[in-house]
Scaffold this motif. Structure first.
Motif, mmCIF file in Angstrom:
data_model
loop_
_atom_site.group_PDB
_atom_site.id
_atom_site.type_symbol
_atom_site.label_atom_id
_atom_site.label_comp_id
_atom_site.label_asym_id
_atom_site.label_seq_id
_atom_site.Cartn_x
_atom_site.Cartn_y
_atom_site.Cartn_z
ATOM 1 N N GLY B 40 61.045 55.409 102.492
ATOM 2 C CA GLY B 40 61.564 54.057 102.741
ATOM 3 C C GLY B 40 60.686 52.955 102.184
ATOM 4 O O GLY B 40 61.071 51.787 102.196
ATOM 5 N N ILE B 41 59.501 53.302 101.687
ATOM 6 C CA ILE B 41 58.613 52.276 101.125
ATOM 7 C C ILE B 41 58.760 52.295 99.608
ATOM 8 O O ILE B 41 58.582 53.350 98.981
ATOM 9 C CB ILE B 41 57.146 52.534 101.510
ATOM 10 C CG1 ILE B 41 57.004 52.602 103.034
ATOM 11 C CG2 ILE B 41 56.228 51.469 100.946
ATOM 12 C CD1 ILE B 41 55.632 53.013 103.499
ATOM 13 N N ALA B 42 59.099 51.149 99.038
ATOM 14 C CA ALA B 42 59.224 51.071 97.584
ATOM 15 C C ALA B 42 57.839 50.958 96.972
ATOM 16 O O ALA B 42 57.045 50.110 97.383
ATOM 17 C CB ALA B 42 60.069 49.862 97.203
ATOM 18 N N CYS B 43 57.561 51.839 96.046
ATOM 19 C CA CYS B 43 56.241 51.921 95.390
ATOM 20 C C CYS B 43 55.081 51.840 96.392
ATOM 21 O O CYS B 43 54.343 50.848 96.449
ATOM 22 C CB CYS B 43 56.079 50.836 94.338
ATOM 23 S SG CYS B 43 54.593 51.112 93.330
ATOM 24 N N PRO B 44 54.961 52.878 97.196
ATOM 25 C CA PRO B 44 53.851 52.865 98.154
ATOM 26 C C PRO B 44 52.492 52.919 97.465
ATOM 27 O O PRO B 44 52.352 53.549 96.413
ATOM 28 C CB PRO B 44 54.095 54.130 98.993
ATOM 29 C CG PRO B 44 54.930 54.999 98.136
ATOM 30 C CD PRO B 44 55.733 54.109 97.238
ATOM 31 N N VAL B 45 51.528 52.273 98.091
ATOM 32 C CA VAL B 45 50.150 52.310 97.581
ATOM 33 C C VAL B 45 49.309 53.067 98.621
ATOM 34 O O VAL B 45 49.207 52.629 99.768
ATOM 35 C CB VAL B 45 49.582 50.890 97.394
ATOM 36 C CG1 VAL B 45 48.191 50.957 96.773
ATOM 37 C CG2 VAL B 45 50.518 50.055 96.540
ATOM 38 N N VAL B 46 48.770 54.197 98.192
ATOM 39 C CA VAL B 46 48.016 55.052 99.130
ATOM 40 C C VAL B 46 46.530 55.000 98.784
ATOM 41 O O VAL B 46 46.136 55.324 97.664
ATOM 42 C CB VAL B 46 48.521 56.524 99.064
ATOM 43 C CG1 VAL B 46 47.722 57.410 100.013
ATOM 44 C CG2 VAL B 46 50.001 56.593 99.381
ATOM 45 N N GLY B 47 45.746 54.564 99.733
ATOM 46 C CA GLY B 47 44.291 54.560 99.540
ATOM 47 C C GLY B 47 43.698 55.843 100.078
ATOM 48 O O GLY B 47 44.096 56.317 101.138
ATOM 49 N N VAL B 48 42.784 56.423 99.323
ATOM 50 C CA VAL B 48 42.141 57.673 99.768
ATOM 51 C C VAL B 48 40.640 57.435 99.886
ATOM 52 O O VAL B 48 39.998 56.974 98.937
ATOM 53 C CB VAL B 48 42.421 58.841 98.786
ATOM 54 C CG1 VAL B 48 41.787 60.131 99.297
ATOM 55 C CG2 VAL B 48 43.917 59.036 98.600
ATOM 56 N N SER B 49 40.130 57.711 101.051
ATOM 57 C CA SER B 49 38.697 57.527 101.295
ATOM 58 C C SER B 49 38.189 58.671 102.167
ATOM 59 O O SER B 49 38.939 59.594 102.498
ATOM 60 C CB SER B 49 38.459 56.181 101.966
ATOM 61 O OG SER B 49 37.078 55.946 102.101
ATOM 62 N N SER B 50 36.930 58.590 102.513
ATOM 63 C CA SER B 50 36.337 59.632 103.367
ATOM 64 C C SER B 50 35.296 58.952 104.261
ATOM 65 O O SER B 50 34.847 57.843 103.956
ATOM 66 C CB SER B 50 35.682 60.722 102.514
ATOM 67 O OG SER B 50 34.709 60.155 101.679
ATOM 68 N N GLY B 52 32.139 59.755 104.733
ATOM 69 C CA GLY B 52 30.835 59.641 104.070
ATOM 70 C C GLY B 52 30.919 59.986 102.594
ATOM 71 O O GLY B 52 32.003 60.266 102.061
ATOM 72 N N GLU B 53 29.759 59.983 101.965
ATOM 73 C CA GLU B 53 29.697 60.292 100.531
ATOM 74 C C GLU B 53 29.881 61.799 100.310
ATOM 75 O O GLU B 53 29.512 62.601 101.158
ATOM 76 C CB GLU B 53 28.331 59.899 99.966
ATOM 77 C CG GLU B 53 27.992 58.420 100.104
ATOM 78 C CD GLU B 53 28.784 57.545 99.163
ATOM 79 O OE1 GLU B 53 29.250 58.061 98.144
ATOM 80 O OE2 GLU B 53 28.958 56.349 99.467
ATOM 81 N N GLY B 54 30.441 62.138 99.144
ATOM 82 C CA GLY B 54 30.500 63.540 98.720
ATOM 83 C C GLY B 54 31.387 64.420 99.571
ATOM 84 O O GLY B 54 31.110 65.604 99.741
ATOM 85 N N GLU B 55 32.424 63.852 100.129
ATOM 86 C CA GLU B 55 33.305 64.658 100.982
ATOM 87 C C GLU B 55 34.642 64.961 100.316
ATOM 88 O O GLU B 55 35.568 65.428 100.964
ATOM 89 C CB GLU B 55 33.486 63.964 102.337
ATOM 90 C CG GLU B 55 32.174 63.974 103.107
ATOM 91 C CD GLU B 55 32.230 63.223 104.423
ATOM 92 O OE1 GLU B 55 33.323 62.852 104.857
ATOM 93 O OE2 GLU B 55 31.168 63.017 105.012
ATOM 94 N N GLY B 56 34.718 64.710 99.026
ATOM 95 C CA GLY B 56 35.871 65.155 98.245
ATOM 96 C C GLY B 56 37.032 64.174 98.200
ATOM 97 O O GLY B 56 38.151 64.563 97.856
ATOM 98 N N ALA B 57 36.796 62.896 98.536
ATOM 99 C CA ALA B 57 37.893 61.936 98.553
ATOM 100 C C ALA B 57 38.428 61.674 97.136
ATOM 101 O O ALA B 57 39.646 61.609 96.931
ATOM 102 C CB ALA B 57 37.431 60.629 99.195
ATOM 103 N N ALA B 58 37.515 61.563 96.167
ATOM 104 C CA ALA B 58 37.936 61.251 94.795
ATOM 105 C C ALA B 58 38.792 62.376 94.224
ATOM 106 O O ALA B 58 39.852 62.143 93.614
ATOM 107 C CB ALA B 58 36.714 61.013 93.913
#
Lengths: 246, 212
Positions: B40-50, B52-58
């Motif tokens: 239902g969301i047109a062109c959703p924007v999903v942010g991915v984070s974690s 702490g550092e080095g936890e595989g978010a990227a």
């Protein structure tokens, strides 16, 4: 916002064995091996020889022989002998006995007792009198078989001199002389190794369980979901690394 | 003190370079769950984070973008992790990117050779405070201007606990995905990250657990 605390369950204790059994085995092997090596250094051999003497009261009436009273007295004397025999006088007499034999019979290789202290010699000697019996079993445990036998015979021979002077009114007659000494080997390697292995396994297990219980990380995806129940777990990415083949 | 003994997880496998069916299926599942939450969301924007550092978010962000692109969606992957010393391999381009776009330059997203429906916007050359760049109106404006050409966008963000960037950028996102490394992410730090996002009223879509 409240998050759930982790519950400690039986699984926490069992999973350590399943996942780290190799570390537990390694701990058992290391400490078991250390126990074996340590015990190997203290493996010692010694020899035991025994002689026996008989305690006889000196009868005052030569016509009627030994009375029951005298027999009872002899038994009591035998029991007393065992208690009082290990004294400085006995050691002194035994040393003298050995010195005389070394001079009289050099071919019999009587040992030089000057290398042993009085307490060491007394430690080698033990005596036993069974209840209601007049005989005394003298047992000597010594580093060499000949010393054990010689010492057992010397103690039996000198017992009368060292004890009768103290107790009086009795005779000590030799019953059997020490012949061949029996060899004893004190080997605690197996039991020490087994104890070490058990301790090693338990120690490693306890350390691993402690580390697990102190571990504050999210261990699995399900745990992450359980931790923040209101936030769904979209999925779990398998444990594959960059460059690994499928 | 125990966390000092823990080794950071190695670089997780990437869908573009891995043939692992297990990895593909795992991301298919995550994609399905995420798709349901974004319906239902047109062109959703999903942010991915974690947390702490080095936890595989990227890597998680990149894989999600690839997974949706393979479904035929036109996906834009934006590198907004202006704190990382080295950008992920796919986003490591010398051309200008997000920062130039935020500065008003008309930098276009780049296509990816191996995937027809995936485009990327590298981070570019950052000038100024990253939190200010991502929390300002320019970032929202850039996302709106880019939305016209794509079906969905994934934004790779720095760790929540390390910097304020992710929280600042979360207002411009349709939702946030939090990647946690199983056996590495500390429970308390995960709670801190969730609280931080909750406090800025970020829409939390869910977590992705990266097994070690």
């Amino acid at each position: 916002m409240k998050l759930k605390e982790r519950r400690i369950g039986l699984n926490d204790f069992l999973v350590v064995i399943r996942k780290f059994y190799f570390l537990i085995i390694a701990g058992a092997l290391v400490l078991g091996g250390a126990g074996w090596l340590t015990a190997s250094r203290s493996v010692e051999e010694n020899y035991t020889a025994s002689s026996m003497v008989y305690v006889q009261t000196v009868s005052t009436d030569m016509d009627i022989g030994t009375s029951s009273t005298e027999t009872a007295l002899a038994r009591a004397l035998a029991a007393s002998c065992v208690t009082v025999m290990k004294n400085d006088a006995l050691v002194k007499n035994v040393r003298r006995y050995f010195a005389e034999r070394r001079e009289d019979s050099p071919e019999e290789n009587w040992e030089d007792l000057s290398v042993y202290s009085d307490s060491a010699l007394l430690g080698m000697i033990s005596a036993y009198n069974e209840a209601n019996r007049q005989d005394i079993l003298i047992t000597v445990t010594a580093p060499t078989p000949s010393l054990a036998a010689h010492l057992a015979n010397a103690v039996a021979g000198e017992l009368e001199v060292s004890v009768v002077d103290v107790i009086g009114n009795c005779m000590i007659l030799p019953v059997s002389a020490a012949g061949t000494a029996t060899r004893n080997r004190v080997d605690a390697r197996r039991s020490t190794a087994l104890t070490g292995a058990l301790l090693g396994a338990v120690l490693v297990y306890v350390i691993l369980v402690a580390i697990r219980l102190c571990d504050r990380t999210l261990r699995r995806g399900e745990e992450a979901e359980d931790y923040a129940a209101w936030l769904p777990l979209l999925g779990t990415v398998p444990n594959e690394r960059e460059g690994e083949e499928a | 003190m125990l966390h000092l003994l823990k080794k950071a997880p190695a670089m997780p496998a990437l869908l573009l370079s891995s043939d692992s069916p297990k990895l593909r299926e795992a991301y298919n599942r995550i994609r399905t769950n995420l798709d349901a939450r974004l319906r239902g969301i047109a062109c959703p924007v999903v942010g991915v984070s974690s947390p702490g550092e080095g936890e595989g978010a990227a890597a998680c962000c990149e894989n999600l973008a690839v997974s949706f692109a393979r479904l035929g969606r036109r996906v834009l992957l934006i590198d907004a992790d202006l704190r990382a010393e080295v950008p992920p391999a796919l986003l490591s381009r010398p051309e200008g990117g997000l920062c130039e776009r935020l500065a008003g330059e008309q930098v276009l997203p780049l296509s990816v050779e191996v995937c027809d429906t995936l485009w990327i916007l590298p981070r570019g050359h950052a000038e100024g405070n990253p939190t200010d760049l991502l929390g300002g109106p320019a970032f929202l404006q850039v996302l709106r201007s880019l939305a016209e050409g794509y079906d969905m966008m994934f934004v790779s963000l720095p760790s929540v606990n390390g910097y304020a960037d992710a929280c600042a950028a979360s207002s411009a996102m349709s939702g946030m995905v939090l990647a946690v490394a199983a056996g590495y992410t500390d429970r308390r730090r995960a709670a801190d990250a969730l609280n931080a996002l909750y406090n800025v009223r970020a829409t939390l879509l869910g977590t992705v657990a990266v097994d070690r």
